[in-house]
Design a protein around this motif. Structure first.
Motif, PDB file in Angstrom:
ATOM      1  N   GLY A  45       0.788  -1.224   0.000  1.00 54.24           N
ATOM      2  CA  GLY A  45       0.000   0.000   0.000  1.00 54.24           C
ATOM      3  C   GLY A  45       0.825   1.283   0.000  1.00 54.24           C
ATOM      4  O   GLY A  45       0.290   2.374   0.140  1.00 54.24           O
ATOM      5  N   ILE A  46       2.137   1.159  -0.178  1.00 56.52           N
ATOM      6  CA  ILE A  46       3.026   2.331  -0.205  1.00 56.52           C
ATOM      7  C   ILE A  46       3.012   2.932  -1.610  1.00 56.52           C
ATOM      8  O   ILE A  46       3.139   2.200  -2.602  1.00 56.52           O
ATOM      9  N   ILE A  47       2.847   4.234  -1.688  1.00 58.93           N
ATOM     10  CA  ILE A  47       2.818   4.908  -2.984  1.00 58.93           C
ATOM     11  C   ILE A  47       4.206   4.874  -3.616  1.00 58.93           C
ATOM     12  O   ILE A  47       5.197   5.272  -2.994  1.00 58.93           O
ATOM     13  N   VAL A  48       4.264   4.377  -4.869  1.00 63.69           N
ATOM     14  CA  VAL A  48       5.541   4.213  -5.564  1.00 63.69           C
ATOM     15  C   VAL A  48       5.501   4.710  -7.013  1.00 63.69           C
ATOM     16  O   VAL A  48       6.331   4.329  -7.827  1.00 63.69           O
ATOM     17  N   ASN A  49       4.553   5.577  -7.332  1.00 68.35           N
ATOM     18  CA  ASN A  49       4.444   6.026  -8.719  1.00 68.35           C
ATOM     19  C   ASN A  49       5.705   6.731  -9.215  1.00 68.35           C
ATOM     20  O   ASN A  49       6.124   6.543 -10.351  1.00 68.35           O
ATOM     21  N   ALA A  50       6.342   7.536  -8.362  1.00 68.64           N
ATOM     22  CA  ALA A  50       7.568   8.244  -8.769  1.00 68.64           C
ATOM     23  C   ALA A  50       8.718   7.260  -8.979  1.00 68.64           C
ATOM     24  O   ALA A  50       9.527   7.427  -9.900  1.00 68.64           O
ATOM     25  N   VAL A  51       8.785   6.239  -8.141  1.00 70.63           N
ATOM     26  CA  VAL A  51       9.835   5.218  -8.275  1.00 70.63           C
ATOM     27  C   VAL A  51       9.666   4.492  -9.607  1.00 70.63           C
ATOM     28  O   VAL A  51      10.620   4.344 -10.382  1.00 70.63           O
ATOM     29  N   TYR A  52       8.447   4.069  -9.876  1.00 67.14           N
ATOM     30  CA  TYR A  52       8.154   3.370 -11.131  1.00 67.14           C
ATOM     31  C   TYR A  52       8.471   4.263 -12.332  1.00 67.14           C
ATOM     32  O   TYR A  52       9.145   3.842 -13.274  1.00 67.14           O
ATOM     33  N   GLY A  53       8.000   5.496 -12.285  1.00 65.60           N
ATOM     34  CA  GLY A  53       8.226   6.427 -13.392  1.00 65.60           C
ATOM     35  C   GLY A  53       9.694   6.755 -13.575  1.00 65.60           C
ATOM     36  O   GLY A  53      10.195   6.813 -14.705  1.00 65.60           O
TER      37      GLY A  53
END
Length: 160
Positions: free
Chosen positions: A28-36
């Protein structure tokens, strides 16, 4: 000719964060910036095939510009609370991948990139025949472009 890629880590991470919806991992940890960030990073590796790569980041410590002018970046919005923890994830992955990270108290990533790009133009044999590619969304970096320093500036999304 050998190729050095200098990545403005903060600029690319910030762009990735805003280009993607809030993606989460299984915890449930937000990781959109890591992925991007790593989507862009891997595309850079594939397209540029660099011999050397360095990712530069800002540090939390105040910069020399802020000490000279209190109002420096005063109108810049505060970094999103969802983005802050993702910086550490990116650092951890880069370190485990043996990718060089440069960050220095008192200086921004673009200061470091400018210094490194300038040093690559030194005519010592060590840096002869070295093409430098800067990756940043910061258009101020265009002032560093010359016959040996190029710049890739993402326009929209992650891959354009």
């Amino acid at each position: 000719m050998k190729k050095l890629v200098l990545i403005d880590g903060n600029a690319i991470l910030h762009r990735a964060f805003h280009a993607l919806p809030p993606l989460t991992n299984k915890s449930g940890i937000i990781v959109n910036a890591v992925y991007g960030f790593f989507s862009m990073f891997l595309k850079i590796l594939e397209d540029q095939k660099p011999d050397f790569i360095i990712v530069c980041f800002d540090k939390k410590a105040p910069t020399f510009r802020k000490e000279l002018y209190v109002g420096y970046q005063a109108k810049r919005p505060k970094m999103s609370d969802d983005l802050v923890p993702q910086i550490k994830f990116v650092h951890d992955i880069l370190e485990k991948s043996k990718i060089e990270i440069f960050e220095v108290d008192g200086y921004e990533a673009d200061d470091l990139i400018g210094t490194i790009a300038y040093q690559t133009q030194n005519p010592k044999p060590k840096t002869q025949n070295l093409e430098t590619i800067i990756v940043s969304g910061d258009r101020d970096m265009l002032q560093l472009v010359n016959s040996h320093v190029k710049m890739i500036a993402p326009v929209t999304g992650l891959t354009n």
